[in-house]
Design a protein around this motif. Structure first.
Motif, mmCIF file in Angstrom:
data_model
loop_
_atom_site.group_PDB
_atom_site.id
_atom_site.type_symbol
_atom_site.label_atom_id
_atom_site.label_comp_id
_atom_site.label_asym_id
_atom_site.label_seq_id
_atom_site.Cartn_x
_atom_site.Cartn_y
_atom_site.Cartn_z
ATOM 1 N N GLY A 72 -42.393 10.342 19.661
ATOM 2 C CA GLY A 72 -42.822 11.514 20.181
ATOM 3 C C GLY A 72 -41.400 12.453 20.297
ATOM 4 O O GLY A 72 -40.747 12.378 19.622
ATOM 5 N N CYS A 73 -41.483 13.181 21.596
ATOM 6 C CA CYS A 73 -40.301 14.062 21.929
ATOM 7 C C CYS A 73 -39.507 13.632 23.003
ATOM 8 O O CYS A 73 -40.129 13.609 24.485
ATOM 9 C CB CYS A 73 -40.895 15.323 22.162
ATOM 10 S SG CYS A 73 -39.404 16.697 22.696
ATOM 11 N N CYS A 108 -35.610 17.610 21.153
ATOM 12 C CA CYS A 108 -36.246 16.388 21.299
ATOM 13 C C CYS A 108 -35.351 15.047 21.638
ATOM 14 O O CYS A 108 -36.065 14.200 21.191
ATOM 15 C CB CYS A 108 -37.216 16.298 20.303
ATOM 16 S SG CYS A 108 -38.651 17.327 20.468
ATOM 17 N N ASP A 154 -46.551 25.402 22.035
ATOM 18 C CA ASP A 154 -46.454 23.967 21.686
ATOM 19 C C ASP A 154 -47.734 23.517 20.809
ATOM 20 O O ASP A 154 -48.615 23.646 21.061
ATOM 21 C CB ASP A 154 -46.304 23.022 23.041
ATOM 22 C CG ASP A 154 -45.106 23.508 23.946
ATOM 23 O OD1 ASP A 154 -43.992 24.058 23.338
ATOM 24 O OD2 ASP A 154 -44.912 23.003 25.042
ATOM 25 N N TYR A 155 -47.344 22.624 20.098
ATOM 26 C CA TYR A 155 -48.077 21.738 19.278
ATOM 27 C C TYR A 155 -49.317 22.567 18.589
ATOM 28 O O TYR A 155 -50.159 22.180 18.570
ATOM 29 C CB TYR A 155 -48.672 20.626 20.296
ATOM 30 C CG TYR A 155 -48.034 19.985 20.985
ATOM 31 C CD1 TYR A 155 -47.199 19.004 20.311
ATOM 32 C CD2 TYR A 155 -47.740 19.929 22.337
ATOM 33 C CE1 TYR A 155 -46.408 18.107 20.810
ATOM 34 C CE2 TYR A 155 -46.841 19.077 23.049
ATOM 35 C CZ TYR A 155 -45.982 18.265 22.307
ATOM 36 O OH TYR A 155 -45.230 17.445 23.049
ATOM 37 N N GLY A 192 -48.839 14.533 19.371
ATOM 38 C CA GLY A 192 -49.150 15.834 20.232
ATOM 39 C C GLY A 192 -49.674 16.864 19.343
ATOM 40 O O GLY A 192 -50.619 17.609 19.748
ATOM 41 N N PHE A 222 -43.761 10.385 30.298
ATOM 42 C CA PHE A 222 -43.719 11.829 30.313
ATOM 43 C C PHE A 222 -42.630 12.046 30.916
ATOM 44 O O PHE A 222 -42.130 11.453 32.058
ATOM 45 C CB PHE A 222 -44.904 12.645 31.146
ATOM 46 C CG PHE A 222 -44.517 14.097 31.509
ATOM 47 C CD1 PHE A 222 -44.899 14.834 30.524
ATOM 48 C CD2 PHE A 222 -44.269 14.287 32.667
ATOM 49 C CE1 PHE A 222 -44.789 16.201 30.903
ATOM 50 C CE2 PHE A 222 -43.729 15.497 33.068
ATOM 51 C CZ PHE A 222 -44.117 16.750 31.887
ATOM 52 N N PRO A 271 -41.977 21.027 20.302
ATOM 53 C CA PRO A 271 -42.426 21.760 21.769
ATOM 54 C C PRO A 271 -41.210 22.167 22.396
ATOM 55 O O PRO A 271 -40.019 21.701 22.236
ATOM 56 C CB PRO A 271 -43.148 20.550 22.388
ATOM 57 C CG PRO A 271 -42.609 19.307 21.657
ATOM 58 C CD PRO A 271 -42.253 19.442 20.422
ATOM 59 N N GLY A 272 -41.536 23.077 23.074
ATOM 60 C CA GLY A 272 -40.356 23.870 24.009
ATOM 61 C C GLY A 272 -39.827 24.782 23.242
ATOM 62 O O GLY A 272 -38.718 25.578 23.778
ATOM 63 N N GLN A 297 -41.809 16.714 27.935
ATOM 64 C CA GLN A 297 -42.551 16.117 26.769
ATOM 65 C C GLN A 297 -42.834 14.818 27.245
ATOM 66 O O GLN A 297 -42.181 14.239 27.871
ATOM 67 C CB GLN A 297 -41.625 16.405 25.687
ATOM 68 C CG GLN A 297 -41.328 17.809 25.397
ATOM 69 C CD GLN A 297 -42.408 18.963 25.499
ATOM 70 O OE1 GLN A 297 -43.573 18.465 24.792
ATOM 71 N NE2 GLN A 297 -42.303 20.161 25.854
ATOM 72 N N THR A 298 -43.477 14.247 26.270
ATOM 73 C CA THR A 298 -43.797 12.819 26.160
ATOM 74 C C THR A 298 -42.994 11.967 25.003
ATOM 75 O O THR A 298 -43.193 12.374 23.915
ATOM 76 C CB THR A 298 -45.328 12.457 26.111
ATOM 77 O OG1 THR A 298 -45.966 13.227 27.226
ATOM 78 C CG2 THR A 298 -45.701 11.238 26.109
ATOM 79 N N THR A 299 -42.282 11.075 25.501
ATOM 80 C CA THR A 299 -41.841 10.167 24.398
ATOM 81 C C THR A 299 -42.397 8.671 24.504
ATOM 82 O O THR A 299 -43.233 8.487 25.429
ATOM 83 C CB THR A 299 -40.217 9.976 24.941
ATOM 84 O OG1 THR A 299 -39.433 9.322 23.855
ATOM 85 C CG2 THR A 299 -39.841 9.020 26.169
#
Length: 411
Positions: free
Chosen positions: A311-312, A288, A216-217, A156, A373, A209-210, A317-319
């Protein structure tokens, strides 16, 4: 750096043990907890990270910057909400790590990396090893003696996947790409930098993020040993800090050293070299979730295929599920469900009560990646996901290789 660390920390200790301050405006939403020293870890402390796939264990560099340097493992205490509150038991040695400094992290394939001072070396420890499997100078790669620290850029962020290394002595920051040898260790290739930031960098953490007040990022936190503080930088297009954006975040942290993220609470964890040799937790960052491997897979052509989370694993978020070490081009099924299983299957064990299966093909390197997501909806908070993947592989005992299980806890 050994003598400089000792002198600076000794001078600052008396006045700074109780002087940590989160700077405005971040003090409105962030706070810190001082866990003190970790029983059994010899001073001075180096880098810090959580044990891969086991968030109940913290790894800490001990006897840092000396030939007796090693990585120690200790249990952590948590309250009912998962917040870190202290330590359990006494630390035990995981592996030797001569001259370990502020850098300590896992590569995506599970190899444990550390930086060392003052010999400007990179150590690599494969899973199960108790000594470095590779230990080589970073000087030929352009890193000014001596490190310093290191960490990978998370998914990300600009420059995602790169390994970032910083020189403590020169205050310079570098980006590297890498390839993986057949033994699992990494070969580096210089990609970008140096960027001069100063401050004696000893820890690198990309802000999850968050996190309140931090877009974020876009930002990285760097521990500055020389100033006893943690500073915030916006990153450029390749994930390097932009010097003009330097902003103090946490000041008064004598001996500011290693840094990592707690995969359960989302808190950021910092170690100190001297300064009381403490572990300090800063709370309020984005959460995360956590990834934990379980069970046993089925070996194929390249051994047991690897499954890891990436990922997160947090709402909004996207894992990811990352598969590696499979047979190149193999057809497979990824089973996903909300409960684990433990049923005999072929020559191994079915580890998931599957609610859905996804057909896919491994690429030419035997890898596959699935992104997911996660909705912001509160129903996802605390959700447990279980995954296992199976592949057609003539080298497997009954023609099918399988990963172990992957438990993803969403926060």
């Amino acid at each position: 750096m050994l003598s400089a660390h000792f002198v600076v920390a000794a001078l600052a200790l008396a006045s700074s043990l109780a002087a940590q301050t989160i700077q405005a405006p971040y003090s409105l939403t962030y706070g810190y907890v001082d866990l003190g020293s970790a029983p059994g870890v010899p001073t001075n402390y180096g880098g810090v990270t959580f044990k891969r796939n086991d968030p109940s264990k913290l790894l800490i560099g001990g006897a840092a910057n000396g030939s007796a340097g090693a990585i120690y493992e200790i249990g952590v205490q948590r309250d009912s909400s998962g917040r870190l509150t202290g330590f359990t038991g006494t630390a035990t040695q995981l592996a030797t790590a001569p001259n370990i400094d502020g850098g300590l992290c896992y590569a995506p394939n599970g190899v444990l990396l550390f930086t060392s001072f003052s010999n400007n070396m990179l150590g690599q420890i494969r899973p199960g090893s108790v000594v470095p499997d590779r230990y080589e100078s970073l000087t030929p790669f352009g890193v000014t003696p001596s490190t310093g620290t290191l960490n990978f850029v998370p998914a990300g962020f600009p420059g995602a996947g790169q390994l970032k290394i910083a020189s403590y002595s020169a205050g310079t920051f570098y980006g590297f790409t890498y390839t993986t040898r057949t033994d699992g260790t990494l070969d580096l290739t210089a990609a970008n930098g140096p960027v001069t930031i100063g401050g004696g960098p000893e820890g690198i953490l990309y802000v999850p993020p968050g996190s309140s007040q931090i877009p974020d990022y876009q930002y990285v936190l760097i521990t500055e040993y020389s100033g006893g503080q943690v500073v915030l930088y916006q990153v450029d297009s390749v994930g390097n800090p932009i010097p003009a954006t330097r902003t103090p975040f946490l000041t008064g942290l004598a001996g500011a050293e290693g840094a990592c993220t707690d995969p359960i609470s989302g808190a950021l964890v910092f170690s100190t070299y001297g300064g009381g040799n403490r572990i300090v937790v800063v709370e309020g960052f984005g959460v995360c979730g956590a990834f934990t491997g379980y069970g046993t897979g089925i070996a194929g052509q390249n051994g047991v295929p690897s499954i890891q989370g990436g990922g997160c694993a947090g709402r909004g978020q996207t894992t990811r599920v990352d598969i590696t070490q499979g047979r190149a081009g193999a057809a497979g099924l990824l089973a996903v469900g909300f409960l684990p299983s433990n049923l005999p299957f072929l020559n191994g064990t079915l580890l998931v009560q599957s609610t859905t299966t996804l057909f896919h093909l491994l690429d030419g390197s035997g890898a596959y990646q699935l992104g997911l997501f996660i909705p912001i909806d509160p129903v996802w908070n605390g959700l447990n996901l279980y995954s296992q993947s199976f592949y057609v592989d003539a080298a497997a005992a009954q023609g099918v290789a399988a990963t172990r299980g992957l438990h993803t806890l969403v926060r």
